[in-house]
Write an enzyme that holds these catalytic residues in place. Structure first.
Site, PDB file in Angstrom:
ATOM      1  N   CYS A   1     -15.918  -2.733  -4.152  1.00 23.68           N
ATOM      2  CA  CYS A   1     -15.787  -1.557  -3.281  1.00 23.68           C
ATOM      3  C   CYS A   1     -16.963  -0.635  -3.539  1.00 23.68           C
ATOM      4  O   CYS A   1     -17.550  -0.057  -2.623  1.00 23.68           O
ATOM      5  CB  CYS A   1     -14.493  -0.812  -3.572  1.00 23.68           C
ATOM      6  SG  CYS A   1     -13.010  -1.814  -3.542  1.00 23.68           S
TER       7      CYS A   1
ATOM      8  N   CYS B   1     -20.593  -0.773  -1.751  1.00 23.64           N
ATOM      9  CA  CYS B   1     -20.845  -0.066  -0.493  1.00 23.64           C
ATOM     10  C   CYS B   1     -20.511   1.420  -0.606  1.00 23.64           C
ATOM     11  O   CYS B   1     -21.259   2.267  -0.154  1.00 23.64           O
ATOM     12  CB  CYS B   1     -20.007  -0.657   0.638  1.00 23.64           C
ATOM     13  SG  CYS B   1     -20.458  -2.330   1.095  1.00 23.64           S
ATOM     14  N   HIS B   2     -19.342   1.715  -1.189  1.00 23.70           N
ATOM     15  CA  HIS B   2     -18.844   3.093  -1.155  1.00 23.70           C
ATOM     16  C   HIS B   2     -19.300   3.920  -2.348  1.00 23.70           C
ATOM     17  O   HIS B   2     -19.005   5.116  -2.402  1.00 23.70           O
ATOM     18  CB  HIS B   2     -17.308   3.107  -1.108  1.00 23.70           C
ATOM     19  CG  HIS B   2     -16.734   2.459   0.119  1.00 23.70           C
ATOM     20  ND1 HIS B   2     -16.729   3.076   1.346  1.00 23.70           N
ATOM     21  CD2 HIS B   2     -16.134   1.256   0.302  1.00 23.70           C
ATOM     22  CE1 HIS B   2     -16.143   2.269   2.231  1.00 23.70           C
ATOM     23  NE2 HIS B   2     -15.777   1.164   1.622  1.00 23.70           N
TER      24      HIS B   2
ATOM     25  N   CYS C   1     -10.922  -4.294   4.770  1.00 23.50           N
ATOM     26  CA  CYS C   1     -12.214  -4.231   4.102  1.00 23.50           C
ATOM     27  C   CYS C   1     -12.374  -5.438   3.183  1.00 23.50           C
ATOM     28  O   CYS C   1     -13.432  -6.048   3.103  1.00 23.50           O
ATOM     29  CB  CYS C   1     -12.277  -2.952   3.277  1.00 23.50           C
ATOM     30  SG  CYS C   1     -13.815  -2.060   3.432  1.00 23.50           S
TER      31      CYS C   1
ATOM     32  N   CYS D   1      16.666   9.111  11.212  1.00 21.16           N
ATOM     33  CA  CYS D   1      15.989   9.785  10.094  1.00 21.16           C
ATOM     34  C   CYS D   1      16.265  11.293  10.184  1.00 21.16           C
ATOM     35  O   CYS D   1      16.523  11.965   9.196  1.00 21.16           O
ATOM     36  CB  CYS D   1      14.482   9.583  10.152  1.00 21.16           C
ATOM     37  SG  CYS D   1      13.934   7.908  10.418  1.00 21.16           S
TER      38      CYS D   1
ATOM     39  N   CYS E   1      19.532  13.123   8.722  1.00 22.35           N
ATOM     40  CA  CYS E   1      19.541  13.496   7.304  1.00 22.35           C
ATOM     41  C   CYS E   1      18.420  14.478   6.994  1.00 22.35           C
ATOM     42  O   CYS E   1      18.646  15.527   6.406  1.00 22.35           O
ATOM     43  CB  CYS E   1      19.373  12.264   6.417  1.00 22.35           C
ATOM     44  SG  CYS E   1      20.899  11.373   6.135  1.00 22.35           S
ATOM     45  N   HIS E   2      17.189  14.109   7.366  1.00 22.11           N
ATOM     46  CA  HIS E   2      16.027  14.810   6.822  1.00 22.11           C
ATOM     47  C   HIS E   2      15.650  16.084   7.578  1.00 22.11           C
ATOM     48  O   HIS E   2      14.840  16.853   7.090  1.00 22.11           O
ATOM     49  CB  HIS E   2      14.844  13.849   6.728  1.00 22.11           C
ATOM     50  CG  HIS E   2      15.097  12.726   5.763  1.00 22.11           C
ATOM     51  ND1 HIS E   2      15.118  12.919   4.404  1.00 22.11           N
ATOM     52  CD2 HIS E   2      15.398  11.416   5.961  1.00 22.11           C
ATOM     53  CE1 HIS E   2      15.393  11.759   3.807  1.00 22.11           C
ATOM     54  NE2 HIS E   2      15.573  10.834   4.723  1.00 22.11           N
TER      55      HIS E   2
ATOM     56  N   ARG F   1       9.629   2.791   0.674  1.00 24.72           N
ATOM     57  CA  ARG F   1      10.606   3.878   0.715  1.00 24.72           C
ATOM     58  C   ARG F   1      11.344   3.880   2.064  1.00 24.72           C
ATOM     59  O   ARG F   1      12.556   4.064   2.124  1.00 24.72           O
ATOM     60  CB  ARG F   1       9.868   5.195   0.475  1.00 24.72           C
ATOM     61  CG  ARG F   1      10.666   6.475   0.469  1.00 24.72           C
ATOM     62  CD  ARG F   1      11.700   6.521  -0.592  1.00 24.72           C
ATOM     63  NE  ARG F   1      12.968   6.091  -0.069  1.00 24.72           N
ATOM     64  CZ  ARG F   1      14.153   6.469  -0.521  1.00 24.72           C
ATOM     65  NH1 ARG F   1      14.241   7.269  -1.541  1.00 24.72           N
ATOM     66  NH2 ARG F   1      15.251   6.049   0.012  1.00 24.72           N
TER      67      ARG F   1
ATOM     68  N   CYS G   1      15.343   3.337   2.912  1.00 26.37           N
ATOM     69  CA  CYS G   1      16.153   4.240   3.717  1.00 26.37           C
ATOM     70  C   CYS G   1      16.861   3.462   4.827  1.00 26.37           C
ATOM     71  O   CYS G   1      18.024   3.705   5.120  1.00 26.37           O
ATOM     72  CB  CYS G   1      15.265   5.319   4.340  1.00 26.37           C
ATOM     73  SG  CYS G   1      15.647   6.975   3.791  1.00 26.37           S
TER      74      CYS G   1
END
Lengths: 106, 254
Positions: free
Chosen positions: B69, B72-73, B107, B170, B173-174, B211, B215
């Site tokens: 990586c 290039c970066h 990449c 979603c 609840c949230h 995650r 849920c």
């Protein structure tokens, strides 16, 4: 490759109580869990942890299967003289990971 | 003296106003003090182990190009500053949005000519966490790109759509019950500011998609597959919803 994070004060006054924190990457597989194939995953935990300060053992611990992955161990010792602290973790596979940290005491 | 008094009054009036504007809270604010301390201490946060792995992967040559990586970066701590805060972004090549995990994988396959990184695998999480850390403390800044609008709208629709045997969305609840509890666990406002997170329940790192799958399983819905377009759309919407909040990567959650 196992990774460890160490927090050892670089400098301390003679006679000071210093706190040392260690965090070791390890799966701590308990040996009680089953894998996707229904078979028990073999136990692989860190069995022992030892810290020596200029060759003298200042802290050691035996670890057991109920301890979480990536165990975090913190303890205190008294800064006596400049030197090296050596930390070693040994697991069920017999692999020992060793890390060192310098400490300078005034 | 008078000018100072006027200034003080103006300041007093302005501050409660500013606080009333933003009622958004990160999942961090719902955690116990112990867990908060664990996240804030870089020598106690287990996510930092993943950062260390990510850093060595960043500098390790891979694939038939034998490029890393860094080839290039350059220095990741400089070139990757603020990058994670901008994702998901629009991918010109495919004409679709892409998340940070997808971009790293792209990449890897196209430019490094190495085998792709398995989603949720150790290496993929490590690189994402390392890149995420470089945006820590910066505001979530979703790109202002009109091409993303329809995808974001789709994400919003998914967020408010009921799903699963329990038939929950979603938002129920949230949004409606944020701050309440499900069982003993607090319901946070679902701002994805700390991903990838080290979740104590998982005892490992996990991405936002893990995650979200968690849920979905909780509402007894069939979780979307990793990298499904639905997840990217949801991530786009959640990023827009959390715009301006501070990135916390690597977060610790209970």
């Amino acid at each position: 490759m196992a990774r460890a994070l160490l927090n050892v004060p670089a400098k301390a006054k003679r006679g000071d109580i210093i706190e040392i924190k260690t965090l070791m990457s390890h799966p701590m597989e308990t040996g009680f869990r089953t894998g996707a194939d229904g078979k028990l995953v073999p136990r692989d935990i860190i069995k022992s942890f030892v810290c020596t300060y200029n060759g003298e053992v200042v802290f050691s611990a035996d670890l057991f299967p109920a301890i979480s992955a990536n165990p975090f161990i913190a303890f205190t010792t008294v800064a006596t003289e400049s030197g090296t602290m050596i930390f070693s973790w040994t697991d069920d596979k017999g692999q020992t990971q060793v890390q060192t940290a310098p400490i300078s005491v005034e | 003296m008078r000018a100072r008094l006027v200034f003080a009054l103006a300041w007093l009036c302005a501050v409660p106003g500013a606080m009333a504007q933003d009622t958004r809270k990160s999942g961090f604010d719902y955690m116990s003090r112990d867990s908060q301390a664990m996240q804030m201490d870089d020598l106690a946060n287990p996510g930092m182990l993943s950062v260390l792995d990510g850093e060595s992967l960043w500098n390790a040559p891979a694939g038939s190009s034998q490029k890393s990586c860094a080839s290039c970066h350059g220095d990741g701590t400089v070139s990757m500053k603020g990058v994670a805060a901008r994702y998901p972004a629009f991918d010109e090549a495919s004409g679709k949005p892409i998340d940070l995990v997808g971009r790293i994988d792209q990449c890897r396959r196209e430019r490094q000519q190495a085998p792709g990184l398995a989603r949720e695998g150790h290496d993929s999480l490590a690189l994402t966490t390392y890149i995420g850390l470089q945006s820590r403390g910066m505001p979530v800044s979703p790109p202002d790109d009109a091409r993303l609008t329809p995808f974001r709208a789709d994400g919003k629709a998914l967020y408010t759509r009921r799903m699963g045997q329990l038939n929950f969305s979603c938002a129920q609840c949230h949004d409606e019950h944020a701050g309440g509890h499900v069982g003993a666990s607090p319901i946070p406002q679902a701002h994805p500011t700390g991903y990838p997170i080290y979740r104590l329940e998982w005892q490992s790192m996990g991405s936002l998609q893990r995650r979200l799958r968690n849920c979905m399983a909780g509402t007894r819905a069939e979780p979307f597959a990793y990298a499904a377009p639905e997840f990217i759309d949801l991530e786009l919407f959640l990023a827009a919803r959390a715009a301006g909040m501070k990135v916390e990567t690597p977060g610790v959650r209970p």
